[in-house]
Design a protein around this motif. Sequence first.
Motif, PDB file in Angstrom:
ATOM      1  N   GLY A  98      -3.398   3.663   8.108  1.00 52.37           N
ATOM      2  CA  GLY A  98      -2.632   3.751   6.876  1.00 52.37           C
ATOM      3  C   GLY A  98      -2.564   5.154   6.309  1.00 52.37           C
ATOM      4  O   GLY A  98      -3.203   6.077   6.813  1.00 52.37           O
TER       5      GLY A  98
ATOM      6  N   VAL B   3      -0.427   4.108   0.133  1.00 51.70           N
ATOM      7  CA  VAL B   3       1.013   4.282   0.260  1.00 51.70           C
ATOM      8  C   VAL B   3       1.576   3.229   1.216  1.00 51.70           C
ATOM      9  O   VAL B   3       2.530   2.521   0.899  1.00 51.70           O
ATOM     10  CB  VAL B   3       1.357   5.693   0.766  1.00 51.70           C
ATOM     11  CG1 VAL B   3       2.853   5.835   0.989  1.00 51.70           C
ATOM     12  CG2 VAL B   3       0.841   6.749  -0.200  1.00 51.70           C
ATOM     13  N   ALA B   4       0.985   3.141   2.401  1.00 52.38           N
ATOM     14  CA  ALA B   4       1.460   2.203   3.410  1.00 52.38           C
ATOM     15  C   ALA B   4       0.359   1.974   4.430  1.00 52.38           C
ATOM     16  O   ALA B   4      -0.476   2.849   4.659  1.00 52.38           O
ATOM     17  CB  ALA B   4       2.712   2.728   4.101  1.00 52.38           C
TER      18      ALA B   4
ATOM     19  N   THR C 278       3.183  -4.524   8.416  1.00 46.54           N
ATOM     20  CA  THR C 278       3.145  -3.402   7.485  1.00 46.54           C
ATOM     21  C   THR C 278       3.012  -3.857   6.038  1.00 46.54           C
ATOM     22  O   THR C 278       3.349  -4.990   5.683  1.00 46.54           O
ATOM     23  CB  THR C 278       4.415  -2.545   7.616  1.00 46.54           C
ATOM     24  OG1 THR C 278       5.561  -3.373   7.364  1.00 46.54           O
ATOM     25  CG2 THR C 278       4.522  -1.941   9.001  1.00 46.54           C
ATOM     26  N   ASN C 279       2.546  -2.931   5.214  1.00 51.02           N
ATOM     27  CA  ASN C 279       2.375  -3.167   3.786  1.00 51.02           C
ATOM     28  C   ASN C 279       2.674  -1.860   3.070  1.00 51.02           C
ATOM     29  O   ASN C 279       2.228  -0.793   3.528  1.00 51.02           O
ATOM     30  CB  ASN C 279       0.934  -3.605   3.496  1.00 51.02           C
ATOM     31  CG  ASN C 279       0.686  -3.880   2.035  1.00 51.02           C
ATOM     32  OD1 ASN C 279       1.515  -4.477   1.365  1.00 51.02           O
ATOM     33  ND2 ASN C 279      -0.445  -3.428   1.531  1.00 51.02           N
ATOM     34  N   TYR C 280       3.440  -1.923   1.970  1.00 52.37           N
ATOM     35  CA  TYR C 280       3.848  -0.719   1.260  1.00 52.37           C
ATOM     36  C   TYR C 280       3.541  -0.833  -0.228  1.00 52.37           C
ATOM     37  O   TYR C 280       3.611  -1.920  -0.817  1.00 52.37           O
ATOM     38  CB  TYR C 280       5.353  -0.479   1.413  1.00 52.37           C
ATOM     39  CG  TYR C 280       5.803  -0.184   2.809  1.00 52.37           C
ATOM     40  CD1 TYR C 280       6.245  -1.197   3.651  1.00 52.37           C
ATOM     41  CD2 TYR C 280       5.794   1.126   3.300  1.00 52.37           C
ATOM     42  CE1 TYR C 280       6.662  -0.927   4.943  1.00 52.37           C
ATOM     43  CE2 TYR C 280       6.221   1.407   4.589  1.00 52.37           C
ATOM     44  CZ  TYR C 280       6.650   0.372   5.401  1.00 52.37           C
ATOM     45  OH  TYR C 280       7.071   0.649   6.681  1.00 52.37           O
TER      46      TYR C 280
ATOM     47  N   VAL D 256       7.210   3.025  -3.023  1.00 53.06           N
ATOM     48  CA  VAL D 256       7.804   3.667  -1.846  1.00 53.06           C
ATOM     49  C   VAL D 256       8.622   2.691  -0.997  1.00 53.06           C
ATOM     50  O   VAL D 256       9.245   3.109  -0.014  1.00 53.06           O
ATOM     51  CB  VAL D 256       6.734   4.332  -0.967  1.00 53.06           C
ATOM     52  CG1 VAL D 256       5.886   5.296  -1.787  1.00 53.06           C
ATOM     53  CG2 VAL D 256       5.860   3.316  -0.257  1.00 53.06           C
ATOM     54  N   LYS D 257       8.637   1.423  -1.365  1.00 54.89           N
ATOM     55  CA  LYS D 257       9.390   0.435  -0.591  1.00 54.89           C
ATOM     56  C   LYS D 257      10.856   0.829  -0.514  1.00 54.89           C
ATOM     57  O   LYS D 257      11.481   1.207  -1.506  1.00 54.89           O
ATOM     58  CB  LYS D 257       9.252  -0.950  -1.215  1.00 54.89           C
ATOM     59  CG  LYS D 257       7.915  -1.618  -0.947  1.00 54.89           C
ATOM     60  CD  LYS D 257       7.857  -3.008  -1.578  1.00 54.89           C
ATOM     61  CE  LYS D 257       6.508  -3.671  -1.299  1.00 54.89           C
ATOM     62  NZ  LYS D 257       6.395  -4.993  -1.976  1.00 54.89           N
TER      63      LYS D 257
ATOM     64  N   PHE E  67      10.058   4.775   2.382  1.00 57.13           N
ATOM     65  CA  PHE E  67       9.082   5.210   3.387  1.00 57.13           C
ATOM     66  C   PHE E  67       8.969   4.148   4.478  1.00 57.13           C
ATOM     67  O   PHE E  67       9.082   2.945   4.216  1.00 57.13           O
ATOM     68  CB  PHE E  67       7.712   5.402   2.757  1.00 57.13           C
ATOM     69  CG  PHE E  67       7.588   6.562   1.812  1.00 57.13           C
ATOM     70  CD1 PHE E  67       8.685   7.272   1.370  1.00 57.13           C
ATOM     71  CD2 PHE E  67       6.333   6.949   1.357  1.00 57.13           C
ATOM     72  CE1 PHE E  67       8.559   8.344   0.495  1.00 57.13           C
ATOM     73  CE2 PHE E  67       6.173   8.008   0.488  1.00 57.13           C
ATOM     74  CZ  PHE E  67       7.295   8.699   0.047  1.00 57.13           C
ATOM     75  N   THR E  68       8.700   4.616   5.698  1.00 58.98           N
ATOM     76  CA  THR E  68       8.476   3.705   6.820  1.00 58.98           C
ATOM     77  C   THR E  68       7.234   4.152   7.585  1.00 58.98           C
ATOM     78  O   THR E  68       7.155   5.309   8.008  1.00 58.98           O
ATOM     79  CB  THR E  68       9.671   3.685   7.764  1.00 58.98           C
ATOM     80  OG1 THR E  68      10.849   3.292   7.041  1.00 58.98           O
ATOM     81  CG2 THR E  68       9.435   2.710   8.909  1.00 58.98           C
ATOM     82  N   ILE E  69       6.300   3.227   7.758  1.00 67.73           N
ATOM     83  CA  ILE E  69       5.113   3.514   8.548  1.00 67.73           C
ATOM     84  C   ILE E  69       5.288   2.919   9.939  1.00 67.73           C
ATOM     85  O   ILE E  69       5.870   1.832  10.099  1.00 67.73           O
ATOM     86  CB  ILE E  69       3.839   2.975   7.861  1.00 67.73           C
ATOM     87  CG1 ILE E  69       2.577   3.480   8.578  1.00 67.73           C
ATOM     88  CG2 ILE E  69       3.853   1.447   7.771  1.00 67.73           C
ATOM     89  CD1 ILE E  69       1.285   3.178   7.827  1.00 67.73           C
TER      90      ILE E  69
ATOM     91  N   LEU F 259       4.390   8.464   9.166  1.00 66.65           N
ATOM     92  CA  LEU F 259       4.969   8.059   7.892  1.00 66.65           C
ATOM     93  C   LEU F 259       6.272   8.817   7.717  1.00 66.65           C
ATOM     94  O   LEU F 259       6.268  10.043   7.506  1.00 66.65           O
ATOM     95  CB  LEU F 259       4.028   8.345   6.730  1.00 66.65           C
ATOM     96  CG  LEU F 259       4.506   7.812   5.376  1.00 66.65           C
ATOM     97  CD1 LEU F 259       4.490   6.277   5.354  1.00 66.65           C
ATOM     98  CD2 LEU F 259       3.635   8.352   4.235  1.00 66.65           C
TER      99      LEU F 259
END
Length: 122
Positions: free
Chosen positions: A34, A47-48, A56-58, A62-63, A66-68, A79
């Motif tokens: 993360g 953050v994520a 995944t969890n945000y 940032v939803k 952002f993309t993890i 990220l």
Amino acid sequence: VQLQASGGGLVQPGGSLRLSCAASGSIFSIKDMGWYRQAPGNQRELVAAITSGGSTNYADSVKGRFTISRDNVKNTVYLQMNSLKPEDTAVYYCNADISPIWTGGSRTMDYWGAGTLVTVSS
């Protein structure tokens, strides 16, 4: 075992940055990975996060922006940060739950990277 983060820097509002964090050393397995961040005067916040299976969890803030993601072969978590805002300015830290080889997978330990500064400013 260590985590090495990279990719921070200065970007204008609305811009994008991609952070990377590679785990290295004598690793048996990696579970959750993360990103956290800490702005001046604030507590560190999640953050994520991403599991080894890709769930995944945000943070709500940032939803949608952002993309993890992770590469389990390279032991790396990414990220992708789009539509950056000044309030995203912070030191970003990567985190991972890792089983070192000497544990044989029987336990995980919590590892942190050194942090990389992201500054969003015009």
